[in-house]
Design an enzyme around this catalytic site. Structure first.
Site, PDB file in Angstrom:
ATOM      1  N   ASP A  79       0.832  -1.416  -0.152  1.00 25.54           N
ATOM      2  CA  ASP A  79      -0.110  -0.119   0.060  1.00 25.54           C
ATOM      3  C   ASP A  79       1.059   1.305   0.034  1.00 25.54           C
ATOM      4  OD1 ASP A  79      -1.761   2.175   0.715  1.00 25.54           O
ATOM      5  OD2 ASP A  79      -3.317   0.535   1.324  1.00 25.54           O
ATOM      6  N   SER A  85      -7.128   4.184  -1.124  1.00 23.25           N
ATOM      7  CA  SER A  85      -6.850   2.754  -1.250  1.00 23.25           C
ATOM      8  C   SER A  85      -8.096   1.962  -1.455  1.00 23.25           C
ATOM      9  CB  SER A  85      -6.249   2.326   0.085  1.00 23.25           C
ATOM     10  OG  SER A  85      -4.735   2.600   0.275  1.00 23.25           O
ATOM     11  N   THR A 135      -8.040  -1.934   1.765  1.00 25.79           N
ATOM     12  CA  THR A 135      -7.450  -2.806   0.919  1.00 25.79           C
ATOM     13  C   THR A 135      -7.852  -4.324   0.993  1.00 25.79           C
ATOM     14  OG1 THR A 135      -5.639  -1.452   0.916  1.00 25.79           O
ATOM     15  CG2 THR A 135      -5.344  -3.675  -0.406  1.00 25.79           C
ATOM     16  N   GLU A 159      -1.048  -8.203   1.765  1.00 24.52           N
ATOM     17  CA  GLU A 159      -1.044  -6.591   1.847  1.00 24.52           C
ATOM     18  C   GLU A 159       0.141  -6.377   2.798  1.00 24.52           C
ATOM     19  OE1 GLU A 159      -3.538  -4.021   3.353  1.00 24.52           O
ATOM     20  OE2 GLU A 159      -3.053  -2.263   1.924  1.00 24.52           O
ATOM     21  N   ASP A 167       2.146   2.465   3.430  1.00 24.58           N
ATOM     22  CA  ASP A 167       1.209   3.772   3.348  1.00 24.58           C
ATOM     23  C   ASP A 167       1.216   4.446   4.577  1.00 24.58           C
ATOM     24  OD1 ASP A 167      -0.602   5.177   1.520  1.00 24.58           O
ATOM     25  OD2 ASP A 167      -2.082   4.682   2.945  1.00 24.58           O
ATOM     26  N   HIS A 194       2.530   8.528   4.979  1.00 25.45           N
ATOM     27  CA  HIS A 194       1.558   9.545   5.409  1.00 25.45           C
ATOM     28  C   HIS A 194       2.354  10.169   6.586  1.00 25.45           C
ATOM     29  CE1 HIS A 194      -2.159   8.998   3.080  1.00 25.45           C
ATOM     30  NE2 HIS A 194      -1.937   7.841   3.380  1.00 25.45           N
ATOM     31  N   ASP A 248      -0.911   0.181  -4.714  1.00 25.34           N
ATOM     32  CA  ASP A 248      -2.377   0.652  -5.258  1.00 25.34           C
ATOM     33  C   ASP A 248      -2.000   1.955  -5.505  1.00 25.34           C
ATOM     34  OD1 ASP A 248      -1.891   1.471  -2.568  1.00 25.34           O
ATOM     35  OD2 ASP A 248      -3.872   0.901  -1.780  1.00 25.34           O
ATOM     36  N   HIS A 249      -1.101   3.046  -5.120  1.00 26.92           N
ATOM     37  CA  HIS A 249      -0.941   4.264  -5.459  1.00 26.92           C
ATOM     38  C   HIS A 249       0.527   4.498  -4.901  1.00 26.92           C
ATOM     39  CE1 HIS A 249      -1.778   4.867  -1.419  1.00 26.92           C
ATOM     40  NE2 HIS A 249      -2.925   4.249  -1.590  1.00 26.92           N
TER      41      HIS A 249
HETATM   42 ZN    ZN Z   1      -3.085   6.131   2.358  1.00 27.18          ZN
HETATM   43 MG    MG Z   2      -4.251  -0.838   2.556  1.00 24.14          MG
END
Ligand code: ZN
Ligand code: MG
Length: 372
Positions: free
Chosen positions: A47, A89, A143, A260, A265, A269, A307-308
């Site tokens: 993620d 997500s 996710t 995952e 992620d 952040h 995912d990004h």
């Molecule tokens: Zn995020």
């Molecule tokens: Mg996720």
């Protein structure tokens, strides 16, 4: 070391074998040749992981020792959601799970009317495949939720937990026990799962699970969110390997497993490079475990992607000329393309530049099947 050398040569060997359509005779100390089609698919999602995060992990691990360099096929996907250039997500995972772009925040619901879509996990479950989810977040987080739940908002965690009762998933390993057992409506979803034959366990140990494949199970690693990789969490690599071996015993047809690295992620952040390093190395070790399984199995397609991107991350010059300085331009997701790494039967389908939704169609194409 010997095993690693074999592994590096495997893709070349396979390309050669495919090109002449004459399989090279295997010898006893060579890994088995890949089947023409996969029976099993393992989709690993980091993620928030795009090229900068993979590059950082590669340099942290050491060039030549990184798992990323072992993949014979690499592609890129465009991660944008239905109506925003920068996805979240929920929309990102729905694109992989259902093959349709949706609005940010939606879990397994797609436009124009935001009706439920059937995920590849749900569909393969219905067709007799064994299915599993292994994550480092709670079961209800966006996710994993997108593969099994259908809710207008990712924040509807109690409803997302209820949706887990609707699919006969074979194994879940991750956090979020509280969303099933400690709920505002006082329902005990774990009781419902037990009545359906599930073994329910708590903790990060893999020992007291039905390893012979005799029963489906949930292993809850936390009441809500599991700890970070640099706070003692260690279970993802062994749990992913365990799930592969376990799921293989659950169905003759094959299995679909989503793994995952959820907290990559969260570290991004937070713009926390130390946390990111711990999460990326943990995820890399997980990918290595799955590749080891796939190499021995020969019938498993392994796809690794994000995912990004998150953090608008860069790798800047550091004081030491051989190091780099991780830098972040934001605390949000970004729109850069995301790499896709593929290994195994039909891996070649995943080269090129395509939409995130194409991952879904490529997985079906690899299986030479269609959703009903
Ligand atoms: Zn995020
Ligand atoms: Mg996720």
């Amino acid at each position: 070391m010997r095993r690693r050398i074999c592994f590096f040569r495997l893709p070349l060997l396979l390309i050669g074998a495919l090109a002449c359509t004459q399989p090279t005779p295997s010898t006893s100390n060579r890994p088995p040749l890949l089947a023409e089609r996969p029976k099993n698919i393992v989709l690993l999602i980091g993620d928030g992981m795009a090229v900068a995060q993979v590059s950082a992990a590669l340099y942290w691990r050491g060039v030549g020792r990184s798992v990323w360099e072992r993949f014979p096929v690499v592609g890129f996907h465009k991660s944008h959601s239905y109506d925003e250039r920068v996805t979240d997500s929920a929309a990102g995972a729905t694109a992989f799970a259902c093959g349709q772009k949706t609005k940010n925040g939606a879990i397994g619901l797609v436009p124009p009317d935001y009706t439920p879509c059937r995920s590849i996990l749900e569909e393969l479950d219905a067709q007799g495949w064994a299915t599993g989810i292994v994550v480092t977040c709670s079961a209800t987080h966006a996710t994993p939720a997108a593969f099994i739940a259908h809710q207008d908002l990712r924040a509807f965690t109690e409803y997302i937990a209820e949706d887990y009762l609707k699919t006969a998933i074979d194994c879940f390993i991750g956090g979020g026990r509280g969303y099933f057992a400690d709920r505002p409506d006082r329902r005990d979803l774990l009781d419902s799962l037990r009545r359906r034959g599930y073994v329910i366990r708590q903790g990060a140990g893999l020992r007291h699970l039905p390893s012979d494949g005799s029963a489906p199970f949930y292993l809850f690693t936390a009441e809500r969110e599991p700890p970070a990789a640099n706070e003692g969490r260690r279970y993802l690599p062994p749990a992913a390997a365990y799930a592969c071996t376990y799921l293989k015993k659950r169905s003759e047809k094959g299995f679909f497993l989503m793994v995952e690295g959820s907290q990559i992620d969260w570290a991004l952040h937070a713009n926390d490079a130390d946390w990111l390093k711990a999460e990326m190395l943990d995820f890399e070790a997980t990918v290595a475990e799955v590749l080891r399984f796939a190499q021995q199995d020969g019938e498993t397609l392994v796809i690794v992607t994000g995912d990004h991107e998150c953090g608008g991350m860069g790798l800047n010059p550091a004081k030491s000329p051989r190091q780099f300085e991780p830098a972040f331009t934001s605390r949000l997701h970004s729109a850069v393309m995301v790499p896709v790494f593929a290994y195994g039967p039909q891996a070649h389908l995943f080269s090129g530049v395509y939409e995130n939704t194409d991952l879904y169609f490529k997985m079906w194409q690899a299986l030479d099947r269609q959703p009903n």
